[in-house]
Design a protein around this motif. Structure first.
Motif, PDB file in Angstrom:
ATOM      1  N   MET A 124       0.849  -1.205   0.000  1.00 10.46           N
ATOM      2  CA  MET A 124       0.000   0.000   0.000  1.00 10.46           C
ATOM      3  C   MET A 124       0.875   1.242   0.000  1.00 10.46           C
ATOM      4  O   MET A 124       1.978   1.229   0.564  1.00 10.46           O
ATOM      5  N   PRO A 125       0.426   2.337  -0.653  1.00  3.84           N
ATOM      6  CA  PRO A 125       1.239   3.557  -0.699  1.00  3.84           C
ATOM      7  C   PRO A 125       1.428   4.150   0.687  1.00  3.84           C
ATOM      8  O   PRO A 125       0.582   4.019   1.567  1.00  3.84           O
ATOM      9  N   ALA A 126       2.576   4.805   0.869  1.00  4.96           N
ATOM     10  CA  ALA A 126       2.897   5.453   2.153  1.00  4.96           C
ATOM     11  C   ALA A 126       3.093   6.947   1.928  1.00  4.96           C
ATOM     12  O   ALA A 126       3.526   7.387   0.851  1.00  4.96           O
ATOM     13  N   TYR A 127       2.802   7.714   2.970  1.00 13.32           N
ATOM     14  CA  TYR A 127       2.864   9.174   2.870  1.00 13.32           C
ATOM     15  C   TYR A 127       3.492   9.775   4.123  1.00 13.32           C
ATOM     16  O   TYR A 127       3.427   9.204   5.219  1.00 13.32           O
ATOM     17  N   GLN A 128       4.078  10.926   3.918  1.00  8.64           N
ATOM     18  CA  GLN A 128       4.634  11.709   5.025  1.00  8.64           C
ATOM     19  C   GLN A 128       3.849  13.014   5.144  1.00  8.64           C
ATOM     20  O   GLN A 128       3.671  13.726   4.153  1.00  8.64           O
ATOM     21  N   LEU A 129       3.358  13.306   6.355  1.00  4.64           N
ATOM     22  CA  LEU A 129       2.631  14.558   6.606  1.00  4.64           C
ATOM     23  C   LEU A 129       3.438  15.400   7.594  1.00  4.64           C
ATOM     24  O   LEU A 129       3.957  14.874   8.593  1.00  4.64           O
ATOM     25  N   HIS A 130       3.532  16.679   7.310  1.00  2.00           N
ATOM     26  CA  HIS A 130       4.207  17.610   8.231  1.00  2.00           C
ATOM     27  C   HIS A 130       3.221  18.733   8.549  1.00  2.00           C
ATOM     28  O   HIS A 130       2.722  19.414   7.643  1.00  2.00           O
ATOM     29  N   ILE A 131       2.933  18.911   9.838  1.00  3.02           N
ATOM     30  CA  ILE A 131       1.939  19.897  10.277  1.00  3.02           C
ATOM     31  C   ILE A 131       2.590  20.812  11.297  1.00  3.02           C
ATOM     32  O   ILE A 131       3.230  20.347  12.251  1.00  3.02           O
ATOM     33  N   THR A 132       2.439  22.111  11.098  1.00  7.11           N
ATOM     34  CA  THR A 132       3.040  23.084  12.020  1.00  7.11           C
ATOM     35  C   THR A 132       1.972  24.023  12.549  1.00  7.11           C
ATOM     36  O   THR A 132       0.866  24.101  12.039  1.00  7.11           O
ATOM     37  N   ASP A 171       0.431  25.596   8.881  1.00 12.51           N
ATOM     38  CA  ASP A 171       0.940  25.062   7.612  1.00 12.51           C
ATOM     39  C   ASP A 171       0.841  23.537   7.640  1.00 12.51           C
ATOM     40  O   ASP A 171       0.996  22.919   8.702  1.00 12.51           O
ATOM     41  N   TYR A 172       0.645  22.951   6.483  1.00 14.94           N
ATOM     42  CA  TYR A 172       0.606  21.494   6.394  1.00 14.94           C
ATOM     43  C   TYR A 172       0.885  21.078   4.957  1.00 14.94           C
ATOM     44  O   TYR A 172       0.583  21.809   4.004  1.00 14.94           O
ATOM     45  N   HIS A 173       1.521  19.947   4.804  1.00 15.67           N
ATOM     46  CA  HIS A 173       1.685  19.383   3.468  1.00 15.67           C
ATOM     47  C   HIS A 173       1.873  17.876   3.559  1.00 15.67           C
ATOM     48  O   HIS A 173       2.257  17.344   4.608  1.00 15.67           O
ATOM     49  N   ILE A 174       1.594  17.209   2.452  1.00 12.42           N
ATOM     50  CA  ILE A 174       1.684  15.755   2.378  1.00 12.42           C
ATOM     51  C   ILE A 174       2.514  15.393   1.149  1.00 12.42           C
ATOM     52  O   ILE A 174       2.428  16.063   0.112  1.00 12.42           O
ATOM     53  N   SER A 175       3.335  14.381   1.296  1.00 14.07           N
ATOM     54  CA  SER A 175       4.180  13.941   0.185  1.00 14.07           C
ATOM     55  C   SER A 175       4.378  12.433   0.273  1.00 14.07           C
ATOM     56  O   SER A 175       4.233  11.843   1.351  1.00 14.07           O
ATOM     57  N   PRO A 176       4.714  11.777  -0.836  1.00 18.33           N
ATOM     58  CA  PRO A 176       4.952  10.326  -0.799  1.00 18.33           C
ATOM     59  C   PRO A 176       6.142   9.981   0.104  1.00 18.33           C
ATOM     60  O   PRO A 176       7.083  10.768   0.240  1.00 18.33           O
ATOM     61  N   TYR A 177       6.076   8.814   0.721  1.00 18.46           N
ATOM     62  CA  TYR A 177       7.156   8.357   1.598  1.00 18.46           C
ATOM     63  C   TYR A 177       7.672   7.034   1.054  1.00 18.46           C
ATOM     64  O   TYR A 177       6.890   6.103   0.810  1.00 18.46           O
ATOM     65  N   GLU A 178       8.985   6.963   0.884  1.00 23.86           N
ATOM     66  CA  GLU A 178       9.578   5.781   0.270  1.00 23.86           C
ATOM     67  C   GLU A 178       9.981   4.722   1.288  1.00 23.86           C
ATOM     68  O   GLU A 178      10.350   3.612   0.928  1.00 23.86           O
ATOM     69  N   GLY A 179       9.949   5.040   2.569  1.00 21.44           N
ATOM     70  CA  GLY A 179      10.395   4.094   3.588  1.00 21.44           C
ATOM     71  C   GLY A 179       9.369   3.007   3.865  1.00 21.44           C
ATOM     72  O   GLY A 179       8.269   2.989   3.310  1.00 21.44           O
ATOM     73  N   THR A 180       9.765   2.094   4.754  1.00 21.59           N
ATOM     74  CA  THR A 180       8.899   0.978   5.145  1.00 21.59           C
ATOM     75  C   THR A 180       8.288   1.259   6.505  1.00 21.59           C
ATOM     76  O   THR A 180       8.972   1.722   7.426  1.00 21.59           O
ATOM     77  N   LEU A 181       7.013   0.978   6.665  1.00 25.70           N
ATOM     78  CA  LEU A 181       6.302   1.202   7.920  1.00 25.70           C
ATOM     79  C   LEU A 181       5.800  -0.124   8.468  1.00 25.70           C
ATOM     80  O   LEU A 181       5.240  -0.945   7.735  1.00 25.70           O
ATOM     81  N   ALA A 182       6.012  -0.310   9.770  1.00 26.04           N
ATOM     82  CA  ALA A 182       5.561  -1.547  10.412  1.00 26.04           C
ATOM     83  C   ALA A 182       4.046  -1.547  10.563  1.00 26.04           C
ATOM     84  O   ALA A 182       3.386  -0.501  10.488  1.00 26.04           O
ATOM     85  N   ASP A 183       3.503  -2.731  10.786  1.00 22.40           N
ATOM     86  CA  ASP A 183       2.068  -2.835  11.010  1.00 22.40           C
ATOM     87  C   ASP A 183       1.681  -2.137  12.308  1.00 22.40           C
ATOM     88  O   ASP A 183       2.446  -2.104  13.283  1.00 22.40           O
ATOM     89  N   GLY A 184       0.463  -1.602  12.337  1.00 22.82           N
ATOM     90  CA  GLY A 184      -0.002  -0.882  13.518  1.00 22.82           C
ATOM     91  C   GLY A 184       0.384   0.591  13.468  1.00 22.82           C
ATOM     92  O   GLY A 184       1.057   1.052  12.535  1.00 22.82           O
TER      93      GLY A 184
END
Length: 780
Positions: free
Chosen positions: A1-9, A71-84
């Motif tokens: 499944m695709p992964a994303y990175q969100l940064h919120i300030t 401010d906020y933005h979302i971008s694709p994340y290339e890393g691996t994320l564990a379940d949960g």
């Protein structure tokens, strides 16, 4: 499944943001993690595109109730994320890019638990959750975590740990969590600094008994120590005034709830909303003719028709107020002229001279703050009188984008507050008092160091008031020399104008704006004392356009403390001055008459001193016992007038000068004809509003901006609105006070728009006057 990175300030730490993200992510069946960073909140998540989009929309559109997302933005994340999904450790590295969460008043959920005998936090005075409790006052570093607060050393019990880890609990990841099993310990001391040993459960019962007996008790609150006593006890209030050397300045009152408060004052919906706000400020409220709680009005607020009232901001005050069952005087615990005491050692050293008993506890305060104070005019105009606990230190949104990074504005000497521009953030400190005492100067320095540590801030540019003798300005010069910063001076009233312009984004306006800046004192560009000024902003320039006619400034700052000197300065050596002779000793009278016959070394255009003079002429105050006393009592007198005459005194405008002589002559004529003093006072303020209305019509300028301490006067503000709201566009402060607390904001705004320009030569100033102002002055 695709992964994303969100940064919120924004204001996203200390408001329950991470537990909210965790709960939302679980609901949408996302994998990943969330953590705090020095620059906000970082979220890494994976799931179906539909689930991630729904999660993202819910988070941005419906954030936690106390949060502010800038401010906020979302971008694709290339890393691996564990379940949960998990809340990860915070990352301390990088630049700080956050709003600092202020202290938050007791929330409804915690209040219910506090009063529920079945709850483990029943009557526990330090009950908090993710939506309430101390924040700024206990934060030692960023990002916000318990280890970065003064609660770091307090270990939570197993029950609190379970709440902390339970995603469904209101204390999930609450950093200030504690309970009776891992309690913050309270201590009671008598007037001899001896600790009174007793069970914690009975300490507040003893405090209540002492208050019922008419004793004065010092209590450590969120931002510092308060002095409490019975607001219905004449002896207790009189003793408090005597010990504090505070003969007449009004006291604020603490009420257990709205029902108790409404028995004494008239409350409108706007005041109720303000009282229940997360900042829990003191709100000035109009007294009922016969208060039902038997408060001693003339001892609490002598000569005034309103009181400052507040509801409990902390569970400790909630419990004390509830148990006492009557209104309590609640005033800052300080020595006369010094800042509020907040350190336990200082409290034990100094407060036994004022308080009979002292209640303290083992949670250190690192950012002391007085209670914020505000009022609403009859027409609903909000006026901030003191911006402090619950409101400081954030200012949002940023009102200018062209300010050089890492700029420090030193503010003014009286009602001091500094401002810091760091990255894309603007911070204005809490109210820091008058910088004329060593203690206040030390408080200023400690606060600046605290905020600098939190933000990892080192100034590159420093802006200060032009006054050559302001301590804060000299401190700015010293800092600039030490840190090799640029240093810029800004005229006091231009800073006032720039502050209200910035609040309303008026620098971007192409049409001219008039700034009516009325206050007590400010160092003018001609080295005289300004204070009754009108500026014109046009074609990217600020110029002085109109001012009150000069009159002698007698004995420098002494005149601001003694309205009799303002009155004498206006009447001079005329026969009318003889009505003031009884206010002086024979020796003083001879001296001042001689002084008035000499050419004035220093002159003033201060509207504040004109108001003082009228208060003295009407027999209200000859010497102020506190700053602003004469003006406050004159406003109260005018508000008591039941016949609202729309007649006015003359204050003719000629060649850019308001002539006050005719106004004073006509006012004295009314007095001689035995017109009621309340009507004279009303007519005087209405005359000032009429003078503004005439001037705006004379110059045909549509936009009027107001700043300066005179516009703390709710009656005058209402009169201006009544006369001009359908004819002109009016701009008043709404995030900062019109008094000198706004100066640091104005200094930054001025520097953002004019700081990079070279100083204007006298020849250039004359050309500007000839081309911009002179034609306007010829308009009929």
């Amino acid at each position: 499944m695709p992964a994303y990175q969100l940064h919120i300030t924004g204001m996203v730490q200390g408001v329950g943001f991470r537990p909210y993200v965790h709960k939302l992510a679980v609901q949408h069946q996302l994998n990943g993690r969330v953590s705090n960073g020095s620059d906000g909140v970082h979220i890494y998540c994976s799931g179906t595109d539909i689930a991630v989009q729904a999660f993202y929309d819910a988070l941005i559109q419906q954030p936690p109730v106390q949060a502010i997302i800038t401010d906020y933005h979302i971008s694709p994340y290339e890393g691996t994320l564990a379940d949960g999904f998990m809340i990860d450790m915070s990352d301390d590295s990088g630049e700080v890019d956050l709003l600092i969460t202020p202290d938050l008043a007791l929330c409804d959920d915690c209040r219910r638990e506090l009063n529920d005998p079945a709850n483990k936090r029943y009557r526990y005075p330090f009950t908090t959750c993710v939506n309430c409790g101390p924040r700024y006052s206990i934060t030692t570093a960023l990002p916000y975590d318990r280890r970065h607060t003064t609660m770091e050393s307090l270990q939570p019990c197993s029950s609190c740990k379970q709440e902390y880890e339970n995603v469904a609990d209101i204390r999930h990841h609450s950093q200030t969590n504690s309970c009776p099993d891992c309690r913050i310990t309270m201590h009671l001391y008598d007037g001899y600094r001896q600790e009174i040993k007793m069970e914690q459960a009975t300490q507040l019962t003893m405090v209540n008994q002492w208050l019922q007996q008419g004793k004065i008790v010092a209590v450590k609150n969120t931002g510092g120590y308060l002095l409490l006593c019975d607001a219905t006890n004449t002896g207790a209030i009189g003793l408090l005034r005597e010990r504090k050397h505070r003969p007449a300045k009004p006291f604020a009152l603490l009420y257990a709830d709205l029902e108790m408060l409404q028995a004494d004052v008239k409350l409108r919906a706007i005041e109720i909303r303000a009282l229940k706000d997360k900042a829990a400020p003191i709100v000035l409220c109009k007294l009922k003719p016969y208060p039902e709680n038997a408060i001693v009005v003339q001892q609490i607020a002598p000569g005034l028709q309103q009181i400052g009232a507040m509801l409990p901001s902390s569970p400790l005050l909630e419990l004390i107020a509830q148990q006492f069952g009557k209104p309590l005087v609640a005033t800052s615990a300080n020595l006369s002229g010094s800042p509020m005491i907040y350190e336990d050692a200082e409290a034990l050293h100094w407060l036994p001279a004022i308080a009979d008993y002292i209640l303290t506890y083992d949670r250190e305060i690192v950012a002391p703050q007085d209670d914020s104070v505000l009022q609403f005019s009859s027409r609903g105009q909000k006026i901030i009188l003191r911006r402090s606990r619950g409101l400081a230190p954030n200012y949002y949104p940023l009102p200018f984008s062209n300010l050089p990074n890492d700029t420090l504005a030193m503010g003014a000497e009286l009602k001091s507050a500094y401002a810091v521009s760091h990255g894309n953030r603007l911070f204005i400190s809490q109210y820091l008092g008058d910088q004329q005492s060593v203690e206040s100067q030390e408080s200023f320095e400690k606060s600046l160091q605290q905020v600098s540590r939190l933000l990892r801030f080192t100034p590159k540019h420093i802006v200060a008031d032009k006054h050559p003798r302001y301590h804060v300005s000299q401190r700015g010069r010293d800092l600039a020399a030490t840190d090799a910063c640029s240093f810029t001076e800004v005229q006091h009233h231009e800073a006032h104008f720039a502050a209200v312009m910035a609040e309303h984004d008026l620098f971007a306006q192409k049409k001219p704006v008039l700034g009516i800046i009325w206050d007590g004192t400010g160092y003018g560009n001609d080295a005289q004392v300004w204070g009754g000024e009108v500026f014109l902003y046009d074609q990217g320039e600020i110029n002085r356009m109109v001012h009150l006619a000069y009159f002698p400034q007698l004995l420098a700052d002494k005149m601001s403390q003694e309205p009799r000197l303002s009155a004498l300065s206006l009447l001079g050596t005329t026969t009318a001055a003889n009505r003031l002779k009884h206010l002086f000793t024979d020796k003083e009278w001879v001296y001042y008459q001689q002084l008035l016959q000499q050419p004035a070394r220093l002159q003033t255009s201060s509207m504040g001193r004109l108001i003082d003079a009228v208060a003295c002429l009407l027999g209200l105050v000859s010497k102020n016992s506190y700053e602003g006393e004469a003006a406050m009592k004159l406003e109260a007198l005018a508000q008591s007038c039941t016949y609202h005459s729309y007649d006015s005194y003359s204050m003719p405008l000629s060649e850019g000068v308001w002539n006050w002589q005719q106004l004073i002559n006509e006012l004295l004529e009314d007095w001689q004809h035995k017109e009621p003093n309340d009507m004279i006072a009303w007519k005087f303020f209405y005359s000032l509003a009429k003078a503004i209305a005439y001037m705006s019509s004379y110059y045909d300028i549509d936009k009027l901006a107001f700043s300066g301490g005179v516009f703390q006067n709710a009656l005058l503000v209402d009169m201006i609105i009544e006369l001009l709201q359908h004819k002109r566009k009016l701009y008043f402060h709404h995030q900062v006070s019109p008094n000198d607390e706004c100066i640091s904001l104005g200094q930054l705004a001025w520097y953002a728009h004019f700081g990079s320009r070279p100083p204007t030569s006298m020849e250039a100033q004359k050309k500007r006057f000839d081309h911009i102002i002179a034609p306007l002055m010829q308009v009929q």
